[in-house]
Design a protein around this motif. Sequence first.
Motif, mmCIF file in Angstrom:
data_model
loop_
_atom_site.group_PDB
_atom_site.id
_atom_site.type_symbol
_atom_site.label_atom_id
_atom_site.label_comp_id
_atom_site.label_asym_id
_atom_site.label_seq_id
_atom_site.Cartn_x
_atom_site.Cartn_y
_atom_site.Cartn_z
ATOM 1 N N ASP A 91 0.934 -1.045 -0.069
ATOM 2 C CA ASP A 91 -0.053 0.007 -0.022
ATOM 3 C C ASP A 91 0.898 1.218 -0.008
ATOM 4 N N ARG A 92 0.318 2.168 -0.005
ATOM 5 C CA ARG A 92 0.887 3.545 0.063
ATOM 6 C C ARG A 92 1.856 4.091 1.226
ATOM 7 N N THR A 93 1.516 3.333 2.241
ATOM 8 C CA THR A 93 2.510 3.477 3.549
ATOM 9 C C THR A 93 3.586 2.640 3.560
ATOM 10 N N GLY A 94 3.758 1.477 2.510
ATOM 11 C CA GLY A 94 4.774 0.635 2.532
ATOM 12 C C GLY A 94 4.550 -0.730 3.283
ATOM 13 N N GLU A 95 3.379 -0.926 3.566
ATOM 14 C CA GLU A 95 2.888 -2.228 4.198
ATOM 15 C C GLU A 95 2.380 -3.146 2.961
ATOM 16 N N VAL A 96 2.841 -4.565 3.117
ATOM 17 C CA VAL A 96 2.435 -5.472 2.392
ATOM 18 C C VAL A 96 1.154 -5.809 2.717
ATOM 19 N N ARG A 97 0.065 -5.802 1.611
ATOM 20 C CA ARG A 97 -1.283 -5.745 1.889
ATOM 21 C C ARG A 97 -1.824 -6.982 1.351
ATOM 22 N N MET A 123 -7.473 -3.339 -5.782
ATOM 23 C CA MET A 123 -6.601 -2.124 -6.419
ATOM 24 C C MET A 123 -7.316 -0.930 -5.981
ATOM 25 N N ASP A 124 -8.612 -0.945 -6.356
ATOM 26 C CA ASP A 124 -9.687 0.485 -6.443
ATOM 27 C C ASP A 124 -9.472 0.829 -4.760
ATOM 28 N N GLU A 125 -9.783 -0.287 -3.969
ATOM 29 C CA GLU A 125 -9.613 0.253 -2.412
ATOM 30 C C GLU A 125 -8.329 0.699 -2.130
ATOM 31 N N LEU A 126 -7.337 -0.053 -2.268
ATOM 32 C CA LEU A 126 -5.907 0.669 -2.229
ATOM 33 C C LEU A 126 -5.613 1.801 -2.703
ATOM 34 N N LEU A 127 -6.035 2.201 -4.094
ATOM 35 C CA LEU A 127 -5.714 3.670 -4.605
ATOM 36 C C LEU A 127 -6.647 4.645 -4.073
ATOM 37 N N ALA A 128 -7.856 4.065 -3.669
ATOM 38 C CA ALA A 128 -8.520 5.312 -2.877
ATOM 39 C C ALA A 128 -8.218 5.694 -1.589
ATOM 40 N N GLU A 129 -7.152 4.897 -0.931
ATOM 41 C CA GLU A 129 -6.561 4.966 0.323
ATOM 42 C C GLU A 129 -6.015 6.451 0.530
ATOM 43 N N ASP A 130 -6.127 7.352 1.614
ATOM 44 C CA ASP A 130 -5.246 8.501 1.840
ATOM 45 C C ASP A 130 -4.191 7.936 2.429
#
Length: 131
Positions: A91-97, A123-130
């Motif tokens: 994810d955007r924070t570097g965590e393996v999801r 992917m839609d969920e992850l790309l929508a995360e802040d």
Amino acid sequence: GGSWCPTCHDETAFFSPYFNVTKERGLEAIGLMYEYSPEFDKAVRACRRYVSRYDVQYPMLIAGQMDKEAAAKTLPMINAVLVYPTMIIVDRTGEVRHIHTGFPGPATGEHHEEFKSEFYKLMDELLAEDV
């Protein structure tokens, strides 16, 4: 993945076009290639053909040879590389999801469609995360 791997070809044929249209939403990718040839120049040529064939627009790095144990050592955040390809989604924070091993290619019919549906949703969920 590896240029020698038919299942990796199926995955790249699916993922590369997805990446090319989704990168504008912030998607980033790196391909780690574990090649058949121990000769680096041959591995480079094989990877270049692979990149060209699938219009890969993300970096593809030669990470080693097609040995699962050696590949696992280059990826210490996972327990093992069980099969090629292995997709590690961060994810955007570097965590393996999510880690997905193998790839149900088009020949698997409903399994392929199920994978695509689940992949697009994740992917839609992850790309929508802040961040």
